[in-house]
Design an enzyme around this catalytic site. Sequence first.
Site, PDB file in Angstrom:
ATOM      1  N   GLY A 179       0.807  -1.102  -0.014  1.00 53.91           N
ATOM      2  CA  GLY A 179       0.055   0.135  -0.002  1.00 53.91           C
ATOM      3  C   GLY A 179       1.015   1.232  -0.207  1.00 53.91           C
ATOM      4  O   GLY A 179       1.098   1.838   1.297  1.00 53.91           O
ATOM      5  N   CYS A 180       1.439   1.673  -1.080  1.00 48.72           N
ATOM      6  CA  CYS A 180       2.390   2.589  -1.339  1.00 48.72           C
ATOM      7  C   CYS A 180       2.095   4.028  -1.403  1.00 48.72           C
ATOM      8  O   CYS A 180       2.691   5.031  -1.233  1.00 48.72           O
ATOM      9  CB  CYS A 180       3.314   2.343  -2.306  1.00 48.72           C
ATOM     10  SG  CYS A 180       2.747   2.300  -3.978  1.00 48.72           S
ATOM     11  N   GLY A 181       0.659   4.267  -1.607  1.00 53.60           N
ATOM     12  CA  GLY A 181       0.089   5.450  -1.841  1.00 53.60           C
ATOM     13  C   GLY A 181       0.710   6.122  -3.217  1.00 53.60           C
ATOM     14  O   GLY A 181       0.868   5.582  -4.017  1.00 53.60           O
ATOM     15  N   GLU A 205      -4.105   5.542 -10.494  1.00 56.04           N
ATOM     16  CA  GLU A 205      -3.823   7.011 -10.125  1.00 56.04           C
ATOM     17  C   GLU A 205      -2.477   7.077  -9.226  1.00 56.04           C
ATOM     18  O   GLU A 205      -1.481   7.826  -9.547  1.00 56.04           O
ATOM     19  CB  GLU A 205      -4.791   7.996  -9.737  1.00 56.04           C
ATOM     20  CG  GLU A 205      -5.773   8.134 -10.856  1.00 56.04           C
ATOM     21  CD  GLU A 205      -5.246   8.880 -12.064  1.00 56.04           C
ATOM     22  OE1 GLU A 205      -4.624   9.831 -11.846  1.00 56.04           O
ATOM     23  OE2 GLU A 205      -5.491   8.235 -13.210  1.00 56.04           O
ATOM     24  N   CYS A 358     -14.368  11.733  11.071  1.00 50.73           N
ATOM     25  CA  CYS A 358     -13.230  11.045  11.332  1.00 50.73           C
ATOM     26  C   CYS A 358     -12.484  11.784  12.471  1.00 50.73           C
ATOM     27  O   CYS A 358     -12.026  11.144  13.466  1.00 50.73           O
ATOM     28  CB  CYS A 358     -12.347  10.797  10.309  1.00 50.73           C
ATOM     29  SG  CYS A 358     -13.101   9.485   9.258  1.00 50.73           S
TER      30      CYS A 358
END
Length: 387
Positions: A179-181, A205, A358
């Site tokens: 999950g490297c963003g 993206e 949040c």
Amino acid sequence: METCSGHDWRAESNHSAPPAVLAELASSCGVCFNGDAPWDIRVHDEDVYRLILTRGPLGFGEAYMDGLWDCARLDELFHRLLKHRIDERLGGWNRLRLLGEMLRHRLFNLQSPRRAFQVGIEHYDIGNDVFAAMLDPTMSYSCAYWQDAADLATAQRAKLDLVCRKLELKAGERVLEIGCGWGGFAHYAATHYGVEVFGITVSKEQQRLAAERCAGLPVNIALLDYRQVTGQFDKIVSIGMFEHVGPKNYPAYFEVARRALAPEGLFLLHTIGIDHTTPHTDPWIDKYIFPNGKLPSAAEIARAIDGRFVLEDWHNFGPDYDRTLMAWWENFDRAWPMLAPKYGERFRRMWRYYLMSCAGFFRSRQGQLWQLVLSRPERSGDYRSIR
């Protein structure tokens, strides 16, 4: 006559009083419908009451998106509601819908390989311009570390460096990032610690922009589900991705990490957590923000790592996420005039509701932020935790 914080409903010529059950629930949390406090709910359309009673949190959020009610301090509204467990208490009035949500999570694997890329398409691919405007220059879309920081950019760099130091990174090591963003960690670790990073993401993206930002560095970004990972790495890191794994897949996730981690390696897991195990997720968040997401409890993580990893460190800095979310909103709100023509008012309200709810979630202490450092049982030597 219903009163709240000195407010008399008879003074509201345009609004009738809310149903008694809603007025009483709100009042027990220190919140009032059409009250004078900044965290009170200002009703513009009385259909809000029906939506809350029939659709619960989903109806409440959709009514806000549609402009049926407003609140000056949404973050404080949610702080008060969640601190008093309004989500659980209101669930009693929507038992059938709540049961359906529980069964959906129990009967189906909502985070199966077939569904793994859905959150990438529906959330992370909405537009890099939104995230670039909201986030810091590293484009870190996870909790910052504010211990010695006065601004978001400094706090995010501090988080990235904290992760690198906890992993004891050394030049030349190979690091798997699950999950490297948009490449924030990969760029930082490769630049400052001389490591080689293989990052994976389910967002096209993110993959495109992360590859651009890390050009010229020993970084490879792949569009890949974690279950497709092969090979072995000196270190593994996962920052803000575990929330998309789901309880049914926790054993598989940690088994993949165990196989991919070298015997002497370290694995850092950075994840949002919840203060108690829940059978479902917030329906509004699930529909509009993070489809198929599920927050883990400490008990669920402990069961999943049992027999697979040694727990070297468990660091909780949940309050830092409240501050991070508020900084994101400030950035987003400042950039909104530039974004407005493309995204429209309903998107702005949705995004505000998301970030502020949040923030209230973490402020209420239901929400936690954990960094775990894990090792394989055969690792030799001691580990010293870093703060």
